[in-house]
Design an enzyme around this catalytic site. Structure first.
Site, mmCIF file in Angstrom:
data_model
loop_
_atom_site.group_PDB
_atom_site.id
_atom_site.type_symbol
_atom_site.label_atom_id
_atom_site.label_comp_id
_atom_site.label_asym_id
_atom_site.label_seq_id
_atom_site.Cartn_x
_atom_site.Cartn_y
_atom_site.Cartn_z
ATOM 1 N N ARG A 106 0.869 -1.187 0.000
ATOM 2 C CA ARG A 106 0.000 0.000 0.000
ATOM 3 C C ARG A 106 0.896 1.224 0.000
ATOM 4 N NH1 ARG A 106 -5.028 1.998 3.697
ATOM 5 N NH2 ARG A 106 -6.010 0.504 2.322
ATOM 6 N N HIS A 133 -7.561 0.639 -6.023
ATOM 7 C CA HIS A 133 -7.764 -0.113 -4.774
ATOM 8 C C HIS A 133 -8.508 -1.411 -5.140
ATOM 9 C CE1 HIS A 133 -7.833 -0.946 -0.643
ATOM 10 N NE2 HIS A 133 -8.641 -0.014 -0.182
ATOM 11 N N GLN A 136 -10.319 -3.769 -2.627
ATOM 12 C CA GLN A 136 -11.556 -3.143 -2.124
ATOM 13 C C GLN A 136 -12.718 -3.418 -3.076
ATOM 14 O OE1 GLN A 136 -12.008 -1.010 0.823
ATOM 15 N NE2 GLN A 136 -14.088 -1.536 0.250
ATOM 16 N N ASP A 229 -17.076 7.700 -0.887
ATOM 17 C CA ASP A 229 -15.770 7.560 -0.234
ATOM 18 C C ASP A 229 -15.419 8.941 0.328
ATOM 19 O OD1 ASP A 229 -13.204 6.813 0.531
ATOM 20 O OD2 ASP A 229 -12.406 6.620 -1.502
ATOM 21 N N CYS A 270 -16.160 2.377 1.484
ATOM 22 C CA CYS A 270 -14.982 1.535 1.777
ATOM 23 C C CYS A 270 -14.509 1.685 3.210
ATOM 24 C CB CYS A 270 -13.865 1.874 0.798
ATOM 25 S SG CYS A 270 -13.431 3.621 0.801
ATOM 26 N N ARG A 315 -13.646 -7.648 3.165
ATOM 27 C CA ARG A 315 -12.234 -7.432 2.806
ATOM 28 C C ARG A 315 -11.423 -8.664 3.183
ATOM 29 N NH1 ARG A 315 -10.039 -2.632 2.566
ATOM 30 N NH2 ARG A 315 -8.595 -3.726 1.204
HETATM 31 N N1 NVA Z 1 -9.820 7.012 -1.316
HETATM 32 C C1 NVA Z 1 -9.394 6.701 0.042
HETATM 33 C C2 NVA Z 1 -9.639 5.261 0.326
HETATM 34 C C3 NVA Z 1 -9.280 4.821 1.722
HETATM 35 C C4 NVA Z 1 -9.525 3.350 1.942
HETATM 36 C C5 NVA Z 1 -7.938 7.063 0.216
HETATM 37 O O1 NVA Z 1 -7.146 6.781 -0.693
HETATM 38 O O2 NVA Z 1 -7.588 7.627 1.247
HETATM 39 N N1 CP Z 2 -11.012 0.462 3.102
HETATM 40 C C1 CP Z 2 -9.712 0.426 3.457
HETATM 41 O O1 CP Z 2 -8.814 0.205 2.643
HETATM 42 O O2 CP Z 2 -9.519 0.613 4.772
HETATM 43 P P1 CP Z 2 -8.109 0.847 5.489
HETATM 44 O O3 CP Z 2 -7.566 2.150 4.971
HETATM 45 O O4 CP Z 2 -8.432 0.879 6.949
HETATM 46 O O5 CP Z 2 -7.199 -0.281 5.129
#
Ligand code: NVA
Ligand code: CP
Length: 330
Positions: A106, A133, A136, A229, A270, A315
């Protein structure tokens, strides 16, 4: 032809066929049932995976770890590594490929995930980058499937908000692949990347899906799932003021859910979500802009239509399926 995902990375979902995605969703369903029945697993026995996080996480990290433990695998959470600081990404990837059977990444750049896959020689799973993602999106479609009696190809998913973010991109891809109708409901400034859209319009043409983009909240009409989101994704914090200005009229409220005209429509997010004042950021936004909720109202978030915690649980099952399919004893 039987689906064969051994050794495959999951970087964007673009290179997965509908048949392969459905295979992963079926496997996720089976693994969920197995866990619910309390059946111990050993599909990842003898396998080692490593998790690299440049950005924060709750669900993704915990899903990878528990998925691995549930099926008898071993997991390392790698923090403070030399990668990119005292050692090149290439050299780190080559080393990790000697120790581990799979790598979760990540972070910011999509290229980092791709280079890890290129140089490590083992499957790499994208746990979120600035662009995508994909794990997700698998959990999201699993949740929709659990909550509708219709085939997925007859479903419509409306994404409301920052439709150029990583989550929206991956939903656009998975919906186009599986033949759903995907509608982005967003201000003009936050439309999905036209290049990705034209690529996925072609994919949707072949699958029987459809992609629409509109700035009108009427775009949620007939949706089976309304998805939102955060307005500001990780790494974009400098955009806060601008995003609040652009998106404050795009909050998913009960009125928006009613605009679907579909009493069975579900709400998806998410997570994490800003739906009340019980977060540091939520409090700061309230003090500065007077908003007590952001992308979703507390009412919708806590309503029976909201499936966000099933989605979060999924997830685990979908990430487990991705790992089992790539490196497990299936
Ligand atoms: N779009 C958000 C998703 C978090 C799971 C981010 O990238 O912060
Ligand atoms: N939805 C998601 O990716 O959650 P986290 O950022 O907590 O991993």
């Amino acid at each position: 032809m039987p689906v064969q995902l051994k050794g495959r990375s999951l970087l964007t979902l673009k290179d997965f066929t509908a048949q392969e995605i459905l295979f992963l969703l079926d496997l996720s369903r089976d693994l969920k049932r197995k866990k619910r029945a309390g059946i111990p697993g050993d599909l990842l026995r003898g396998k080692n995976i490593v998790l690299i996080f440049e950005k924060t996480s709750t669900r993704t990290r915990c899903a990878f770890e528990t998925a691995c433990w549930d099926e008898g695998g071993n997991v390392t959470f790698l923090s403070n590594s030399q990668m990119g600081k005292k050692e090149s990404l290439e050299d780190t990837a080559r080393v990790l490929g000697r120790f581990y059977d799979g790598i979760e990444f990540r972070g910011f750049e999509q290229k980092t995930a791709e280079d890890l896959a290129r140089f490590s020689g083992v499957p790499v799973w994208n746990g979120l980058t600035d662009l995508y993602h994909p794990t997700q999106a698998l959990a999201d479609l699993m949740t929709l499937r659990e909550n509708t009696v219709k085939p997925l190809q007859e479903c419509k998913l409306a994404f409301v908000g920052d439709a150029r973010n990583n989550v929206a991109n991956s939903l656009l891809i998975i919906c186009a692949k599986l033949g759903l109708r995907f509608t982005a409901v967003c201000p003009d400034q936050l439309r999905p990347d036209p290049k990705l859209v034209s690529e996925m319009v072609e994919t949707a043409r072949l699958s029987g899906g459809r992609i629409d983009i509109t700035s009108s909240l009427e775009g949620v009409r007939d949706a089976d799932a309304v998805y939102t989101d955060v307005w500001v994704s990780m790494g974009e914090e400098a955009q806060f003021e601008n995003r609040i200005r652009l998106l404050r009229d795009y909050a998913v409220t009960q009125e928006v859910m009613e605009k679907t005209g579909n009493p069975r429509a579900i709400f998806l997010h998410c997570l994490p979500a800003f739906h009340d004042l019980n977060t540091e950021v939520g409090k700061q936004v309230y003090e500065k802009y007077g908003l007590s909720e952001m992308e979703v109202s507390d009412e919708v978030f806590r309503s029976p239509q909201s499936k966000v915690f099933d989605q979060a649980e999924n997830r685990l099952h979908t990430i487990k399926a991705v790992m089992v399919a790539a490196i497990g004893r299936l």
